[in-house]
Design a protein around this motif. Structure first.
Motif, PDB file in Angstrom:
ATOM      1  N   LYS A 142      -6.390  -4.736   4.029  1.00  0.00           N
ATOM      2  CA  LYS A 142      -5.118  -3.832   4.426  1.00  0.00           C
ATOM      3  C   LYS A 142      -5.341  -2.894   5.611  1.00  0.00           C
ATOM      4  O   LYS A 142      -5.820  -1.628   4.820  1.00  0.00           O
ATOM      5  CB  LYS A 142      -3.756  -3.472   2.662  1.00  0.00           C
ATOM      6  CG  LYS A 142      -3.686  -5.298   2.330  1.00  0.00           C
ATOM      7  CD  LYS A 142      -3.121  -4.242   0.891  1.00  0.00           C
ATOM      8  CE  LYS A 142      -2.616  -5.765  -0.075  1.00  0.00           C
ATOM      9  NZ  LYS A 142      -1.944  -5.531  -1.224  1.00  0.00           N
ATOM     10  N   ARG A 168      -5.285   4.646   5.696  1.00  0.00           N
ATOM     11  CA  ARG A 168      -4.692   4.857   4.308  1.00  0.00           C
ATOM     12  C   ARG A 168      -5.686   3.524   4.090  1.00  0.00           C
ATOM     13  O   ARG A 168      -6.136   2.716   3.777  1.00  0.00           O
ATOM     14  CB  ARG A 168      -3.573   3.921   4.349  1.00  0.00           C
ATOM     15  CG  ARG A 168      -2.862   4.382   2.981  1.00  0.00           C
ATOM     16  CD  ARG A 168      -1.186   4.019   2.782  1.00  0.00           C
ATOM     17  NE  ARG A 168      -0.185   4.565   3.785  1.00  0.00           N
ATOM     18  CZ  ARG A 168       0.223   5.569   4.031  1.00  0.00           C
ATOM     19  NH1 ARG A 168      -0.095   6.082   2.451  1.00  0.00           N
ATOM     20  NH2 ARG A 168       0.889   6.212   5.031  1.00  0.00           N
ATOM     21  N   ASN A 169      -6.433   4.221   2.821  1.00  0.00           N
ATOM     22  CA  ASN A 169      -7.191   3.902   1.384  1.00  0.00           C
ATOM     23  C   ASN A 169      -8.085   2.939   2.088  1.00  0.00           C
ATOM     24  O   ASN A 169      -8.946   2.304   1.873  1.00  0.00           O
ATOM     25  CB  ASN A 169      -6.200   2.934   0.851  1.00  0.00           C
ATOM     26  CG  ASN A 169      -5.105   2.878   0.315  1.00  0.00           C
ATOM     27  OD1 ASN A 169      -4.976   4.443   0.390  1.00  0.00           O
ATOM     28  ND2 ASN A 169      -3.885   2.402   0.189  1.00  0.00           N
ATOM     29  N   ILE A 185     -11.837   2.649   2.008  1.00  0.00           N
ATOM     30  CA  ILE A 185     -12.776   2.442   1.206  1.00  0.00           C
ATOM     31  C   ILE A 185     -14.558   1.818   2.196  1.00  0.00           C
ATOM     32  O   ILE A 185     -14.783   1.641   2.696  1.00  0.00           O
ATOM     33  CB  ILE A 185     -12.909   0.392   0.862  1.00  0.00           C
ATOM     34  CG1 ILE A 185     -11.572   0.046   0.437  1.00  0.00           C
ATOM     35  CG2 ILE A 185     -13.330   0.147   0.107  1.00  0.00           C
ATOM     36  CD1 ILE A 185     -10.739  -1.007   0.420  1.00  0.00           C
TER      37      ILE A 185
END
Length: 474
Positions: free
Chosen positions: A347, A369-370, A372
């Motif tokens: 995503k 965003r987010n 990883i």
């Protein structure tokens, strides 16, 4: 080991006295006892017999038949060697000795090692850790090292030296998973004459890193420790799995795709997947989607004898087990289980934050965003950090690659409120003797006035000096 001709096989043998690894051809007429190829261990510095003591190897061939692992138990490590194997002429080529593994294990302790079902990864253990190595690129094996799991012991094949235990650990089961027999027995069984035997599982061994999904001591069996050879409670699952490690009709294979790709079920068979009378059927879907299952079964029914079934624009719901039967070129009936995985795309969302205040040239921070850590990030600017700063208006695209290799992207358009106020002269500030330099405004304005009295957007200069541009904005 498999041959490029599906009607033949290769046998790899160790000649102890001559320090050779020999390959022999086997076909329907028998075994040719004259080696087709030989690899001299002694000449390549891979012979670690201690004095006159006999020594032996344990071999683990890759499922695709193109690589071979050989473990010399009598070496101080012990030593594990990786060979590339030409399955057309039977030639072994030495690739590497896993020295960087050996340095971390206790001398004379048994080693856990094997290929993944898709032959891309090697699993082995050291210092109570399960390691994974990517051997798709033979030049960067060491750099690909990944810790998959923490183990509870360095030992792995209990009762070392007993031939009945050789080759019975970390094997590929018919369901495409890999099983690891945990030593030693647990004496917590309520019956004092029995003990517990545990097995750990690598559920998705064809996946990279933690995605392989290792489960420690996932299975438990009763074990009669008083009379292990007399009672039916002794687990013999290791023997069953040992058979499936070698050419078998029911070895589970795995194919993996990214969401949105065309998912072909037979892309692992290569030239061994030949014959007639192909028949596919669906065993189960992980999603339990009954409507999709009916659609897939109808697809197989409407396409009898299809060799290359595929699902276009596949998604996660197609994950499951598929079953194929066919008749090979020699007339034998064959069958396979295919495990299909469809990984979701990462995503990707870009968040922008303005970093400047009024009267400063605008500058923005763009970030995923987010974030990883194990994902790979690349911007259309060429930068490879998940966070960048920009001071120019325009479109910016972020490409994110998951650790399964799936790629998705997202774009954002940055517009500056007062972009035309930021005047800049382009063209550089170095002029070669006898040459010319083009100076130009960085964008369009209503009018231009240079200190040379020229009124165009760009000018040609052939003299050094100070050049000033005045513009009129809207």
């Amino acid at each position: 080991m498999s041959h490029s001709d599906p009607s033949k096989h290769w046998i790899v043998g160790h000649n102890v006295s001559k320090h050779l690894l020999n390959t022999y051809l086997a076909d329907k007429d028998g075994i040719d006892t004259i080696p087709k190829s030989s690899f001299n261990l002694e000449e390549n510095g891979l012979d670690f017999a201690q004095g006159l003591q006999p020594y032996y190897f344990e071999f683990k061939p890759s499922p695709d038949g193109k690589k071979l692992l050989a473990c010399n138990w009598e070496a101080a490590g012990p030593e594990v060697y990786l060979f590339a194997f030409d399955n057309k002429n039977g030639k072994l080529d030495y690739v590497t000795n896993f020295k960087y593994i050996d340095d971390r294990i206790i001398a004379n302790y048994d080693k856990l090692f094997n290929f993944s079902p898709n032959s891309r990864y090697i699993y082995t253990q050291a210092n109570k850790k399960l390691f994974q190595y990517d051997v798709s690129d033979l030049d960067s094996i060491k750099e690909s090292e990944t810790i998959v799991a923490e183990l509870d012991t360095n030992l792995n094949i209990y009762n070392r030296g007993n031939p009945s235990y050789m080759g019975t650990n970390l094997l590929i089961a018919p369901n495409g998973k890999m099983y690891y027999r945990n030593p030693q027995f647990s004496m917590t069984h309520p019956n004092p004459e029995y003990a517990y035997q545990y097995f750990s599982i690598i559920n998705r061994p064809d996946k990279k890193g933690n995605k392989a999904d290792f489960k420690l001591k996932e299975l438990r069996f009763d074990y009669d420790r008083a009379f292990p050879n007399a009672k039916p409670t002794q687990p013999r699952i290791d023997v069953i799995w040992n058979r499936s490690q070698y050419p078998s009709q029911m070895i589970g294979r795995t194919v993996s795709y990214c969401e949105g790709e065309d998912a072909y079920l037979n892309n692992v068979w290569e030239d061994r997947f030949v014959g007639t009378n192909f028949k596919w059927e669906l065993l189960n879907l992980e999603s339990n989607d009954t409507l999709l299952a009916a659609e897939i079964n109808k697809y197989f029914e409407d396409n009898p004898d299809i060799k290359d079934p595929f699902f276009s624009d596949a998604n996660h719901n197609y994950e499951g087990k598929y079953y194929i039967t066919w008749t090979d070129t020699l007339g034998y009936n064959r069958e396979r289980i295919v495990n299909l995985y469809v990984d979701t795309l990462p995503k990707v969302e870009i968040v922008s934050t303005k970093l400047t205040t009024e009267c400063e040239r605008e500058r923005y921070r763009l970030e995923a965003r987010n974030i990883i850590e194990r994902y790979e990030y690349k911007w259309s600017t060429g930068e490879t950090s998940p966070i960048i700063e920009v001071d120019r208006a325009g479109n910016y695209t972020l490409y994110v690659t998951s650790f399964q290799g799936c790629v998705d992207s997202s774009s954002i358009n940055i517009q500056f409120e007062d972009e035309e106020l930021y005047l800049e002269i382009l063209g550089g500030n170095k002029l070669c003797y006898g040459g010319e330099l083009t100076l130009s405004a960085n964008q369009d304005y209503i009018s231009y006035l240079w200190n040379t009295d020229e009124t165009s957007k760009s000018i040609e200069v052939n003299e050094t000096g100070r050049y000033i541009l005045t513009v009129e904005t809207s």
